[in-house]
Design an enzyme around this catalytic site. Structure first.
Site, PDB file in Angstrom:
ATOM      1  N   GLU A   1      -1.896  -6.982   4.844  1.00  0.00           N
ATOM      2  CA  GLU A   1      -2.751  -8.253   4.801  1.00  0.00           C
ATOM      3  C   GLU A   1      -1.960  -9.399   5.396  1.00  0.00           C
ATOM      4  O   GLU A   1      -2.255 -10.513   5.817  1.00  0.00           O
ATOM      5  CB  GLU A   1      -3.425  -8.534   3.544  1.00  0.00           C
TER       6      GLU A   1
ATOM      7  N   CYS B   1       0.462  -3.091  -2.253  1.00  0.00           N
ATOM      8  CA  CYS B   1       1.578  -3.401  -3.196  1.00  0.00           C
ATOM      9  C   CYS B   1       1.318  -3.163  -4.851  1.00  0.00           C
ATOM     10  O   CYS B   1       1.247  -2.020  -5.365  1.00  0.00           O
ATOM     11  CB  CYS B   1       1.883  -4.999  -3.036  1.00  0.00           C
TER      12      CYS B   1
ATOM     13  N   HIS C   1       2.420  -4.456   2.601  1.00  0.00           N
ATOM     14  CA  HIS C   1       1.493  -5.669   2.749  1.00  0.00           C
ATOM     15  C   HIS C   1       0.894  -5.815   3.991  1.00  0.00           C
ATOM     16  O   HIS C   1       1.058  -6.297   4.781  1.00  0.00           O
ATOM     17  CB  HIS C   1       1.918  -6.956   2.434  1.00  0.00           C
TER      18      HIS C   1
END
Length: 242
Positions: free
Chosen positions: A190, A97, A188
């Site tokens: 994660e 990001c 993202h």
């Protein structure tokens, strides 16, 4: 017994940002490590020192609560210089990001604020030819889901990188730096669905601003993206061997 890996998480968040600690937990989950193995570093305070970088195995650059790569500010120029130094020393680095946008600009690309093409929630992406041939991205499949949350976007990638993935509205979604252990994604990897929704609740203004609907309606549109949830571990195996 192999030593525990050490990570540096470069953050660009205010001290009272509720996602500061959540972001550490998200990366720990994605990398299957303990949160204590991740050392956060506030990029607003300067750049990581040579000593810090020498003591860690991998760098991550996460998102941003309220800071834009599209602006011009003294702190940003110093931050970008620090990121260029990390690139120079060839340490494995994964940016998501804000990290994707910051690395793009640090290396000579262009980033703009573009609310019309903002993305929030789960979106479909597709691989480029380079992505289909990439040792990490090829496992995602030609089309895959990913978690998004951005208003800024990269409109020109820097030289010396390869575009790996795109979406219908934002062509620049992921790249790798040629010849270096550096990957960046606009999305993202994660996150999970639950942590994505937790972030949206922490920044409620973004839901109607970007998605254009109330939170309850937005939540129903978010689906799991299991392929990208494994991307950080695939990166770690490729460059750290475990």
């Amino acid at each position: 017994m192999p030593k525990r890996l050490s990570y540096l998480l470069v953050q660009i968040r205010n001290a009272d940002d509720p996602i500061r600690s959540q972001e550490i937990a998200c990366f720990a989950h994605a990398l299957q490590c303990e949160p204590t193995q991740i050392e956060p570093f506030d990029l607003l305070a300067g750049a990581p020192s040579e000593r810090q970088l020498a003591e860690i195995d991998m760098v991550m650059i996460g998102g941003s609560g309220h800071y834009s790569v599209a602006e011009d500010a003294d702190w940003l120029e110093l931050a970008l210089a620090g990121l260029r130094r990390i690139v120079e020393i060839d340490i494995p680095l994964f940016g998501s990001c804000w990290g994707f946008q910051a690395l793009s600009r640090a290396l000579g690309g262009r980033v703009i604020h573009d609310l019309e093409h903002a993305e929030l929630g789960t979106h479909e992406l597709f691989l480029t030819e380079a992505g289909r041939n990439d040792p990490i991205f090829s496992a995602l499949g030609q089309r895959f889901q990913a978690y998004m949350g951005h208003e800024d976007r990269v409109i020109q990638l820097p030289s010396g990188v390869e575009l790996l993935a795109s979406s219908e509205s934002v062509p620049q979604q992921a790249f790798r730096v040629t010849g270096k252990p550096i990957y960046c994604t606009q999305f993202h990897p994660e996150l999970t669905v639950d942590t994505l929704l937790e972030r949206v609740r922490a920044y409620p203004e973004y839901c109607e601003k970007i998605a254009g609907v109330p939170y309850e309606e937005f939540e129903a549109t978010c689906v799991a993206a299991p392929e990208t949830e494994g991307l950080l571990m695939a990166f770690q195996r490729e460059f750290l061997g475990r």
